[in-house]
Every structure is written in structure tokens, then in C-alpha cells.
Enzyme design. Sequence first.
Site, mmCIF file in Angstrom:
data_model
loop_
_atom_site.group_PDB
_atom_site.id
_atom_site.type_symbol
_atom_site.label_atom_id
_atom_site.label_comp_id
_atom_site.label_asym_id
_atom_site.label_seq_id
_atom_site.Cartn_x
_atom_site.Cartn_y
_atom_site.Cartn_z
ATOM 1 C CG ASP A 93 -5.298 -3.918 8.970
ATOM 2 O OD1 ASP A 93 -5.035 -3.719 7.814
ATOM 3 O OD2 ASP A 93 -6.462 -3.183 9.358
ATOM 4 N N GLY A 94 -2.307 -2.440 8.602
ATOM 5 C CA GLY A 94 -1.774 -0.929 8.772
ATOM 6 C C GLY A 94 -0.732 -0.645 7.946
ATOM 7 C CD1 TRP A 152 -5.331 -14.178 -4.473
ATOM 8 C CD2 TRP A 152 -3.492 -13.384 -5.610
ATOM 9 N NE1 TRP A 152 -4.269 -15.007 -4.312
ATOM 10 C CE2 TRP A 152 -3.220 -14.505 -4.848
ATOM 11 C CE3 TRP A 152 -2.761 -12.915 -6.327
ATOM 12 C CZ2 TRP A 152 -1.882 -15.348 -5.162
ATOM 13 C CZ3 TRP A 152 -1.296 -13.455 -6.578
ATOM 14 C CH2 TRP A 152 -0.988 -14.666 -6.033
ATOM 15 C CG LEU A 211 7.590 -18.782 17.375
ATOM 16 C CD1 LEU A 211 6.301 -18.848 18.198
ATOM 17 C CD2 LEU A 211 7.976 -17.586 16.946
ATOM 18 N NE ARG A 236 -5.201 1.153 7.663
ATOM 19 C CZ ARG A 236 -5.915 0.474 8.314
ATOM 20 N NH1 ARG A 236 -6.976 1.069 8.572
ATOM 21 N NH2 ARG A 236 -5.666 -0.753 8.396
ATOM 22 C CD1 TRP A 237 3.970 3.082 10.410
ATOM 23 C CD2 TRP A 237 4.936 2.656 8.496
ATOM 24 N NE1 TRP A 237 5.388 3.114 10.556
ATOM 25 C CE2 TRP A 237 5.914 2.928 9.476
ATOM 26 C CE3 TRP A 237 5.515 2.546 6.910
ATOM 27 C CZ2 TRP A 237 7.359 3.310 9.209
ATOM 28 C CZ3 TRP A 237 6.775 2.619 6.918
ATOM 29 C CH2 TRP A 237 7.753 2.842 7.869
ATOM 30 C CG HIS A 266 3.210 -4.254 1.829
ATOM 31 N ND1 HIS A 266 2.404 -4.648 2.690
ATOM 32 C CD2 HIS A 266 2.771 -3.666 1.009
ATOM 33 C CE1 HIS A 266 1.101 -4.570 2.267
ATOM 34 N NE2 HIS A 266 1.342 -3.947 0.976
#
Length: 235
Positions: A14-15, A63, A125, A18-19, A31
Amino acid sequence: MEANIPQTVAIIMDGNGRWAKARGLPRTAGHKQGAEAIRTVALAANKMGIQKLILYAFSTENWKRPEQEVSYLCKLPGIFFKRYIKELMENNIRVTFAGELERFPESTQSVIQKAVNQTACNTGLNLDIAINYGSRRELVLAMRQYAQDVADGKRLNDMNEAGVSEYLMVPENVDLLIRTSGELRLSNFLLWQIAYAEFIFTPIAWPDFDSQALADCIKEFQSRHRRFGGLEDEK
């Protein structure tokens, strides 16, 4: 760091918006930087010995966002894997996804499936991208499939908690759930799988979340005592 490493870690990334806004940039820039953070955190998690890292990349509710932003998010997997698939292969990282890809453009589906196929034999991983994923939707689909299997005579009507996992997109129980950017909610993410997870809510926005931030979260996880409803041994 080696002791008590969580096997399955999930992150609500999240963020990004705002970033970007704080820097006078368009949301798409957030993004893009967030994609860089995926690469950084995946490599760090792999080195730490985490077995599975589930990243909430695109929810079924996303969406509703502006068309331009959604269009960019659909293109982002192509940008990411074109840039980093070689590095993921070199680090033995396996890519999988959780969600319904069918709603995305064919080009997006193809890019994701290619990354899954290309990394299928890797044993490090498991980087699991939750894309067009929603936990309530996951549970509805699981219940439908279970009911259909019973109706078709493929199994008895004998479901138990362990059996539920067989029908989920993400079968593993989550050990540690992290949400970045300070929000204190789950946003329809892995509601069944986080029943006994430890939660960490960090104020760091996802584009700024790096290997040190992940290490700090793991350290916090290691300091907690997981009792799963029981009691610690009295001394």
C-alpha cells in the site's frame, strides 16, 4: 536472522499513490517505483530463507480506479518481468499467481503465464503475485467447486478445515502479514489463511519498503510468542 524465519509471508503493498502525490508525481510513477520494491523485497526474502512471499498486487476492487491507472497496472507485469525475469531465474525464484487472470488483456495474461512457465522448475522462494484477487471471491469459488465435486460424486460431504485449503488459490497458512503505508485494515486479503498470522502495520510506503524494512519486520516477528490459542509452558 536464521532462527524462526516465517515460512509464508504476505504483504499488502500500500501507498504507491500517496508516495507519488507527496513528490508531485502521477500515481503511475508510484506504481513503477513499487515494482522496483517488489524486486528488492523478493531477492531479500529469498536470501532470508522465506519459502513463500505473497504480494497483493491488484484486488478485485481495483477495477474501480481511473481507467488510465488500471491500464498502466495491466501493463506493469510486462514491464516488470521483461526487466527482471533473468535475475529471478539467476536467483532460483519461482513465480506463481493467485487470482482470476481472465479479466486482463491477453497480453497481460501471456506475460504472467510465461513467467510462471519459465520459472516453474526453480526451487528457491515462491513469489506468488495476487492479481485480480479477492479473498471473499476465493472462498465463494472454493465453496462452489466443493459443492460441485460432492454433486458429481467425486467426494463425500465431509469437509473439514484442512480440506478447505485444497480448494483455495493460496493453500498455505500465512505466518506473517505486513501492510505498508500505515493503514490498519486487511482489504479482503487472505482472510482464511491469516487466521493465526502475526500482523505488522508499518508506516513505510511500499515504494520505500526495502530489504532493511523487511528484516525489521522479520525481527519483530521473531520477538513474538505464537501460541495458536494455547498457553506458554509455565516455568
